[in-house]
Structure formats: C-alpha cells, structure tokens
Enzyme design. Structure first.
Site, PDB file in Angstrom:
ATOM      1  N   SER A  42      45.653  66.334  -4.332  1.00 62.56           N
ATOM      2  CA  SER A  42      46.692  67.347  -4.129  1.00 62.56           C
ATOM      3  C   SER A  42      46.198  68.551  -3.337  1.00 62.56           C
ATOM      4  O   SER A  42      47.001  69.272  -2.747  1.00 62.56           O
ATOM      5  CB  SER A  42      47.249  67.809  -5.470  1.00 62.56           C
ATOM      6  OG  SER A  42      46.214  68.329  -6.280  1.00 62.56           O
TER       7      SER A  42
ATOM      8  N   ASP B 185      49.970  77.957  -8.362  1.00 58.82           N
ATOM      9  CA  ASP B 185      50.387  77.441  -9.668  1.00 58.82           C
ATOM     10  C   ASP B 185      49.144  77.433 -10.548  1.00 58.82           C
ATOM     11  O   ASP B 185      48.180  78.136 -10.261  1.00 58.82           O
ATOM     12  CB  ASP B 185      51.073  76.066  -9.531  1.00 58.82           C
ATOM     13  CG  ASP B 185      50.174  75.002  -8.910  1.00 58.82           C
ATOM     14  OD1 ASP B 185      48.932  75.152  -8.952  1.00 58.82           O
ATOM     15  OD2 ASP B 185      50.714  74.003  -8.384  1.00 58.82           O
TER      16      ASP B 185
ATOM     17  N   HIS C 230      46.457  74.962  -8.209  1.00 64.11           N
ATOM     18  CA  HIS C 230      46.294  74.975  -6.753  1.00 64.11           C
ATOM     19  C   HIS C 230      46.298  76.387  -6.180  1.00 64.11           C
ATOM     20  O   HIS C 230      47.078  77.231  -6.611  1.00 64.11           O
ATOM     21  CB  HIS C 230      47.410  74.141  -6.112  1.00 64.11           C
ATOM     22  CG  HIS C 230      47.489  72.756  -6.657  1.00 64.11           C
ATOM     23  ND1 HIS C 230      48.410  72.378  -7.617  1.00 64.11           N
ATOM     24  CD2 HIS C 230      46.729  71.676  -6.414  1.00 64.11           C
ATOM     25  CE1 HIS C 230      48.220  71.092  -7.922  1.00 64.11           C
ATOM     26  NE2 HIS C 230      47.196  70.644  -7.214  1.00 64.11           N
TER      27      HIS C 230
END
Ligand code: NAG
Ligand code: NAG
Ligand code: NAG
Ligand code: NAG
Ligand code: NAG
Ligand code: NAG
Length: 360
Positions: free
Chosen positions: A41, A323, A326
């Site tokens: 991610s 978040d 990340h």
C-alpha cells in the site's frame, strides 16, 4: 500529472523556457527510460480498486489533494514512489497494472497492491491482494506486451536492462501475518530470527526472478518503523516506549538480513546494480511535524484507514500520518527526497536513486 507540474504549465511561456534551461524541467528526458514499481500500500496507486478487500481506498478523503481525486493511492495526494518518479524527470506517473494500456507501459508500470507481502498468504484476512509472486507474473505479461509494441527482442531486452525496478515490501509479512496469530501460524512455526531468514530467502528468489526478466537496476527498501504507526500503537500498546518496540525490532531483523543480501547480489550478479534504501527524514524535519495523531478520522478498512467521506485535518502538510498507517504527501516528499539524493549510508547503500539512475 502532479499538482506541482500542473501549476508549472500555467506559468508564462518565457518563464517555462527559462526554467527548462535552469532546472531539469518537465520537458527534459527522464534520467532512466523506465521505472517499474513493486510493493504494497505504500506504493499502490489503484491496483486494489476492483478487488474484494478491505485494503482499498478509492474514496474520499483519500486523494483530496490529488488533481484526479481518489485513485486508490493511500495518501491525501502523492505516495513516495510518485515523488521519486517526479525527481527522475518523468512527465507522468506510472500507470497501475490494472489500467495500464498502450505505449505508456514502455515507461514503466506500477504493480503494487495494498496488504500484499513477500509471502502469498500475508494480508489474506483483509481480502484479495496481489502478492509479490503475482506481481512478478503481471510483469511478465507487460514484458510480452512491450515485445509486441517494439517488435524486436534485442531492443526489448535493451530497454528492460536500463529501467529502475523499485521494490518496497515486507511490512505486511509482519503486521498482516506474523503479528496476527489469530489468522496466521507463522509465529508458532518460526522464531523471529528464523522468520526474518525465511522471508529474506524467499525475497532473494523473487529478486532473481526479476533479474531473469532483464532487470539490472534494483532499488530495494528496508521495512520502516512499523511500530511507530498510530495503528500499531493502538493495537499493541507501547508499554511506556514511544513506539511498539517488538514490531520495530523484528523489522530490524529483516533489514539486517536484507543489507548483506544486497551486498551479495552486487558481488554475484556483476552486470546488475542493487541498492538498499531506508529513507528517514532528519530529527529537525520530524520536529516540525505532528507525529502522534492521524490527519483523517480512522475506522475504515481493518480499522487503520480513513472513514469514507470524513473530513480530514486542514493542515495536512504538518502531519506525518494521513491515516493510522500511511504517511501524508508532505512526509512522502521528505522520504522521496532522501531516497533520491541522500549521502547517508544508513539511508542508501551503496547508492542513492540519483546515482543508481546514472550508472551504466
Ligand atoms: C532490432 O534492433 C536492433 C537495435 O536495437 C537492430 O540492430 C536490429 O537490426 C533490429 N532487428 C530487427 C529484426 O529489426
Ligand atoms: C495452522 O495450524 C493448524 C494446526 O497445525 C492447522 O490446522 C491450520 O490449518 C493452520 N492454519 C494455517 C492458516 O496455515
Ligand atoms: C520480535 O517479536 C517477538 C514477539 O513475537 C518478541 O518477543 C521479540 O522481542 C521481538 N524482537 C526480536 C528482536 O526478536
Ligand atoms: C553468491 O555466490 C555464492 C558463491 O557461489 C553463493 O554461495 C551465494 O549463495 C550467492 N548469493 C546469492 C544471494 O545468490
Ligand atoms: C501530541 O503531542 C503533543 C505535543 O507533545 C501534545 O500536546 C498532544 O497532547 C499529543 N496528542 C495526543 C493525541 O497524544
Ligand atoms: C552528496 O554528495 C554530493 C557529492 O559530494 C554533493 O554534491 C551533494 O550536495 C550531497 N548531497 C546532499 C544531500 O548532501
């Protein structure tokens, strides 16, 4: 492309020409002809959007500062690889494999997938994902398409030899595998030392598969401070430390094996260049950032992602964490700058990306 480059195009032509002379402007050729991105991610730019998984972010407030809005990037704007692509002088970001079409693939493709790991099973409690082994198969598909476009095996191989291949992976083999014993057996099968060894052994094979596909310039990232994310701190607690020490020390076991692997690969595969990267902004930079809270309201995904359509903080450029896992665009910019031009051997060894790009 980038918010930055868009602004750039709106400037008067005379200034634009001047800029191109002074800086390596948007019209200059990129420093390498192509850039291929593998990972999780931290690098994903839309490959999970159509998968059945909790690990996807094609909704606001993700992308709130990105010109195209939410694209599947796990950030308010760019991820670290996007910024590196800018530093390398490309005019466009690499297309995600899921949507890559036409001649754009000659400049590179992004195969990264949120929740993916070195091990196939990592991240499976969140749903579908594209593990590194699968990403390598997707790269083979792209190579056959490149061969069709160029209609020449020699020039295909020559092109593939000149690209940079970036791989940032391994976090999910810890936070979405070894440290989730309810779903995975690995912590019962392996000691931390054995697990790091097994991971790096498998990774070594995967890197050699990529070498077999013509890759000759490798940027291999260590695992960052996975114990310092707001998510890790809320799930595991810190026992008085600033971070979850057991996560960071286990990630260090992995990194301490990856570094000598990079050295060995440089020794053994003399027609290729490998570098180890672990960018970390300076303590001075850190001081001007908020490190202990997230910019958006979290609770989406597996609990670590922003809540759909929630209102994020307004001073996003001051936060490390977008978040609960990340980084923000602002932090990604610092990480990318370091990976690209640092001279610190703890952050880039033996080359930073700028040097890797120049090597013949
Ligand atoms: C393929 O490209 C090379 C240069 O990269 C050229 O020398 C060769 O003639 C080309 N082969 C064919 C079949 O077009
Ligand atoms: C974990 O181990 C148990 C007992 O050995 C086995 O039954 C189970 O299938 C394993 N689970 C996974 C996900 O490998
Ligand atoms: C790794 O994680 C285990 C828990 O699984 C912990 O006991 C250990 O202290 C951590 N660090 C190292 C270096 O093993
Ligand atoms: C490098 O070569 C040595 C000697 O042949 C071998 O023992 C070692 O496994 C190789 N390392 C890698 C990473 O391929
Ligand atoms: C974060 O750190 C700042 C400065 O140390 C402190 O004032 C604030 O209370 C902390 N916030 C949280 C949520 O812990
Ligand atoms: C790294 O070293 C080079 C060559 O000595 C120098 O030109 C460059 O400014 C240095 N970069 C940084 C970020 O200090």
């Amino acid at each position: 492309m980038a918010s930055k480059l868009k602004l750039f195009w709106m400037l008067p032509v005379s200034f634009l020409l001047l800029s191109n002379c002074l800086h390596n402007g948007a019209n200059a050729a990129p420093q390498v002809p192509c850039y291929f991105i593998f990972g999780d991610s931290l690098s994903d730019n839309g490959n999970n959007n159509n998968l059945k998984t909790l690990a996807k972010v094609n909704y606001l407030p993700y992308g709130i500062d990105f010109p195209e809005g939410p694209t599947g990037r796990f950030s308010n704007d760019r991820n670290m690889q996007d910024v590196i692509v800018e530093y390398l002088g490309f005019q466009n970001y690499m297309p995600p494999f899921a949507r890559a079409q036409g001649r754009s693939i000659l400049k590179g493709v992004n195969y990264a997938s949120g929740s993916a790991g070195i091990r196939d099973e990592s991240g499976k409690q969140l749903g579908d994902r594209i593990p590194l082994n699968e990403q390598l198969k997707n790269h083979k598909i792209i190579i056959s398409r490149i061969r069709q476009i160029l209609r020449n095996d020699t020039s295909t191989r020559k092109l593939l030899n000149q690209c940079i291949y970036s791989i940032q992976i391994g976090s999910n083999d810890y936070i979405n595998n070894y440290f989730v014993p309810e779903f995975y057996n690995t912590s019962r099968q392996y000691t931390p030392e054995q697990y790091a060894a097994v991971l790096v052994e498998q990774y070594s094979h995967q890197i050699k598969v990529l070498y077999g596909h013509g890759a000759r310039k490798f940027a291999l990232y260590g695992i960052g401070l996975i114990g310092c994310t707001p998510y890790a701190i809320s799930v595991y607690g810190t026992n008085g430390s600033p971070c979850v020490d057991k996560l960071n020390t286990n990630a260090t076991l992995f990194n301490e094996r990856l570094m000598p692997l990079v050295k060995e690969l440089n020794t053994n595969l003399t027609d290729a260049k490998f570098t180890y990267l672990n960018p970390s902004p300076s303590p001075q930079d850190v001081l001007s950032f908020v490190t202990n809270s997230t910019c958006c309201e979290v609770g989406g995904g597996g609990g670590e992602l922003c809540v759909r359509n929630s209102k994020p903080c307004s001073d996003r450029s001051r936060f490390v964490f977008w978040d609960a896992v990340h980084p923000t665009d602002a932090w990604n910019e610092l990480l990318a700058e370091s990976a690209y031009r640092t001279n610190s051997t703890s952050e880039a060894h033996p080359f930073n990306i700028q040097t890797l790009a120049k090597l013949k």
